[in-house]
Design an enzyme around this catalytic site. Structure first.
Site, short mmCIF file in Angstrom:
data_model
loop_
_atom_site.label_atom_id
_atom_site.label_comp_id
_atom_site.label_asym_id
_atom_site.label_seq_id
_atom_site.Cartn_x
_atom_site.Cartn_y
_atom_site.Cartn_z
N CYS A 1 45.33 -19.64 8.93
CA CYS A 1 46.56 -19.27 8.23
C CYS A 1 47.55 -18.50 9.10
CB CYS A 1 46.22 -18.52 6.96
SG CYS A 1 45.18 -19.55 5.90
N HIS B 1 52.60 -10.96 5.79
CA HIS B 1 51.68 -12.06 5.45
C HIS B 1 51.65 -12.15 3.92
CE1 HIS B 1 48.64 -15.00 6.12
NE2 HIS B 1 47.73 -14.34 5.46
N HIS C 1 51.02 -19.99 -0.66
CA HIS C 1 50.41 -19.86 0.65
C HIS C 1 50.29 -21.25 1.26
CE1 HIS C 1 48.33 -18.72 4.09
NE2 HIS C 1 47.47 -17.84 3.60
#
Lengths: 83, 339, 400
Positions: C163, C294, C329
């Site tokens: 990620c 994030h 996400h």
């Protein structure tokens, strides 16, 4: 305690030990998973998942808080199977 | 087009030859390793398994219960490397792969599809199903906190990780980089390769190279003189590969007559012929030494690159490692192996 | 070392395709959340996600055969074409230069992989679709861009660092251009919706049933999303020579690894990564005007990340937003979309909001610019990325 849980107590202990990666001789009924056996929150989620899979039962996520030791596992599983 | 002063100062390997450097070097000298007979639901009948490496035996029980084999092999190979050299904890790790652990991904999906609830899956296997599992697991096991990068480069992985690692050294982002690649054998991978048209005998393994700046102080085994890669956009690969070879020599100021060794990425078939032809076309002759690790350890997919370099390390002088992947990438690395 | 500027941006996202629509979506605080349609969600108690809708790869792909391109590959090629057009560069001009193509991804072709697995489960391994098997390797993402644009003399890499992969790809490309190894870079990240990713996060109890609410006291996790962002990087001098100003300059970046835990981020290591990036960029913490976090919306990420931010920036850090509140996400695309959003924020003078926000978790203790964008003159912006495995990457951008 649920009858199935009583009957399969040893098997449950084996499963707990496999998930927590500890020897069976190390684990007493009231030993704490996080304090005594170095389990982290990920391990507890893993444990809950394996209990669901092995017993084909749904356990509420909030029950993780009660998965503190072997006795807690028996209680949570009994409650889920009796539900 | 990378000019580098990076040097290789140590290496390690796990393959069908065994665990460690000596078994691989021995296997290359002998020209063969033992393959295993498969009796599962595989498309093939044998494979070059790294049977001497068992995850639980090598790494213990803690943390390995849900571990994929690729991560285990990588941790093991990095462990072999670090057992022999002292590396700063800020060192980087750069590993190549094709798609990570195809088996872990397959099992996760199968469980989700076949159990009573789609979420009756093992959550612990999820991080192992990701392609960065091997590199990040190596960092966790060996406490290396530097840049930690996974490159999905297929058979170009070896050249890709060397180029990436060299850049980390050039820019000072790491003082040393453990640079390698890994591929596991599994039923899932075997079937994917079969459907991709692959008919080679598959193998598995991991090989690691410690790459440092030339002035790092450790005695170098080899210098990385250059890496050239191209994309065969027109479909034909021999021309672009020969162009890579020509350019890597030219940029390093090396004459074709000085190259003594060539390590191929493919074991047999069209790719191996193309690799040999491209090098011979530029050199004007076959090189004195031709090394084909894939003939010994099987088709180890992304892991072949560092095994090629490891094979070259036994042949002092100037050596080329070429690579081709089905995705149309071609490339070549030039090394000066010190005696 | 050369200075490096972002001169083109291409985006495929759940809140808009193309740089203009994406910028409008960010400014409007648009939500990409909708019921997941990419795979069968029967049996899950809830299944919201941020899918890209109305995207046809055939609108963008001209050279490569469509059946050789997976969903993430289609997003990538489309974004690369948009970035090129946005920068005002032709394919011919790129072919005359040596370049690099670097694309980050978490899952690569795993959406194809899991459909192949489903076939194998239902009908046996021999029944798997060979075309899907061939297009599945993740390397196809970067190689696909080169093939589509007929770029032979480029270095390609598909960076698979989960990620944080987008920032890894951008950082490496920045170095390639900065050191003179490449004269341009097409870099970013891409991922398609995967059942495996959704199921994994769901099993971890980390998927919010309704929407993604980073930093909120009632946050319940991520929404999985999909999309891509590709940036065109050039040396400043060649951009100026073409009369192109660029969106933003890349000032530097930092990489490190927690080497600690697979899924739980280590705050101290995240702090060090931000310090590495600031140091690389030659920027003092006090000069940073905005942080794009994030900010996944999970309990543990947001608290850990905010504490790490406070450890670097003090008790009153710069405004800290999460574009995941809008985009979900998007895995390997996430930090590339984040860097694209930061570039637009700098060049257009606004801060994208953190939407779905009720009350800020006091443990987070940041100003997340709740729900509505604000106008702001931003000089330096930081984009954070954290990944499973403890892989961190932080990129710093400066005003042009």
């Amino acid at each position: 305690m649920n009858a199935q849980v009583t009957q399969r107590a040893d098997e449950i202990k084996q499963l707990v030990c496999r998930v927590l990666e500890v020897e069976e001789s190390q684990v007493g009924e009231t030993d704490l998973f996080t304090d005594d056996l170095e389990a982290d929150s990920m391990k507890l989620i893993e444990l809950l998942a394996h209990l669901e899979i092995e017993f084909d039962v749904e356990i509420d996520e909030d029950e993780i808080e009660r998965l503190v030791n072997l006795r807690g596992v028996y209680d949570v599983l009994s409650a889920a199977l009796d539900a | 087009m990378t000019r580098m002063t990076a040097v290789i100062t140590a290496w390690s390997a796990i393959s069908a030859c065994g665990v460690g450097r000596a078994p691989f070097a021995g296997g290359m000298q002998r020209g063969w390793a033992s393959s295993s007979v498969l009796d599962g639901p595989e498309p093939g009948t044998r494979a070059f398994l790294a049977s001497a490496f068992d995850i639980e035996h090598a790494l213990g029980r803690k943390g390995t219960g849900s571990m994929d084999r690729a991560s285990g092999l990588a941790i093991g190979a990095v462990g072999e490397l670090l057992a022999e050299v002292d590396v700063d904890t800020g060192a980087g790790i750069v590993l190549g792969t094709t798609s990570g652990s195809a088996q872990t991904q397959f099992d996760f999906t199968r469980d989700s599809l076949t159990r009573r609830r789609p979420y009756f899956v093992n959550p612990a296997s999820m991080p192992f199903a990701l392609m960065n599992s091997a590199a990040s697991q190596c960092a966790i096991w060996h406490r290396l906190t530097g840049p930690n990068t996974s490159i999905a480069g297929g058979r170009m992985s070896g050249l890709s990780v060397l180029r990436y690692a060299s850049r980390l050294l050039t820019t000072g982002r790491a003082g040393a980089v453990v640079c390698g690649a890994v591929e596991e054998y599994s039923t899932a991978r075997a079937w994917l390769e079969r459907h991709r048209g692959g008919r080679r005998v598959l193998g598995e393994g991991a090989a690691m190279l410690l790459v440092e700046p030339a002035d790092a102080g450790r005695r170098p085994l080899a210098e990385v003189l250059g890496i050239e890669t191209r994309i065969a956009v027109a479909g034909e690969v021999a021309g672009p590969l020969a162009e890579c070879v020509r350019r890597v020599l030219e940029r390093a100021g090396v004459g074709p007559g000085d190259v003594g060794a060539h390590a191929l990425s493919a074991a047999e078939g069209e790719f191996a012929v193309t690799e040999s032809a491209a090098v011979e076309a530029v050199l004007g002759r076959p090189p004195a030494t031709v090394l084909s690790p894939a003939e010994v350890i099987g088709d180890v997919g992304a892991a072949i690159g560092p095994f090629q370099v490891a094979a070259l390390l036994e042949a002092p002088g100037l050596g080329l490692a070429t690579a081709l992947d089905e995705d149309g990438t071609v490339g070549c690395g030039l090394f000066r192996v010190l005696s | 070392m050369r200075r490096v500027v972002i001169t083109g941006i291409g985006v495929v996202s759940s809140i808009g395709v193309g740089v203009a629509a994406f910028a409008d979506g960010l400014r409007a605080g648009r939500s990409g959340a909708r019921p997941i349609g990419a795979f069968d969600t029967t049996g899950f108690a809830h299944a919201m996600g941020c899918e890209v809708t109305g995207f046809d790869p055939g609108d963008w792909i001209r050279r490569v055969r469509l059946d050789e391109v997976g969903r993430a590959g289609g997003f990538t090629i489309a974004s690369a074409r948009m970035a090129l057009a946005d920068a005002g560069l032709g394919e011919d001009e790129l072919r005359r230069r040596h370049g690099t193509v670097s694309i980050g991804t978490t899952d690569g072709g795993s959406d194809d992989g899991e459909r192949l697995a489903a076939t194998a489960v239902a009908s046996g391994h021999a029944a798997m679709d060979p075309v899907a098997a061939r297009r599945m390797p993740a390397s196809r993402l970067a190689v696909g861009v080169a093939r589509e644009l007929a770029l032979s003399d480029v270095d390609t890499s598909t960076i698979a660092t989960a990620c944080a992969a987008g920032n890894y790809a951008i950082g490496d490309s920045f170095d390639a251009v900065r050191t003179g190894e490449a004269d341009f870079a097409l870099c970013g990240g891409a991922d398609a919706m995967c059942r495996m990713t959704f199921t994994g996060f769901y099993r971890l109890g980390a998927v919010d049933p309704e929407c993604c609410r980073p930093f909120d006291k009632d946050r319940r996790g991520i929404l999985t999303g999909e999309g891509a962002a590709v940036l065109l990087l050039e040396p400043l001098e060649s951009a100026l020579a073409r009369g192109v100003h660029g969106y933003a300059e890349i000032l530097g970046y930092g990489l490190n690894c927690d080497a600690h835990h697979q899924v739980a981020p280590d705050g101290d290591s995240v702090r060090r990564c931000m310090e590495l990036a600031l140091d690389d960029a030659g920027v003092e913490p006090g000069d940073v005007d905005l942080i794009s976090a994030h900010g996944t919306g999970t309990k543990s990420n947001d608290v850990t990340e905010c504490r790490a931010i406070q450890a670097v920036f003090g008790p009153r850090p710069p405004r800290t937003v999460s574009v995941k509140s809008m985009l979900g996400h998007t895995m390997g695309a996430a930090s590339a979309l984040g860097t694209a959003a930061c570039s637009l924020a700098i060049s257009r003078g606004f801060i994208p909001p953190t939407i779905n926000h009720g009350e800020t978790d006091p443990e987070c203790g940041i100003d997340c610019v709740p729900n509505e964008a604000v106008e702001a003159d931003l000089r330096i912006v930081q984009n954070n990325a954290l990944a499973f495995g403890g892989n961190n990457a932080v990129v710093l951008l400066g005003k042009r």
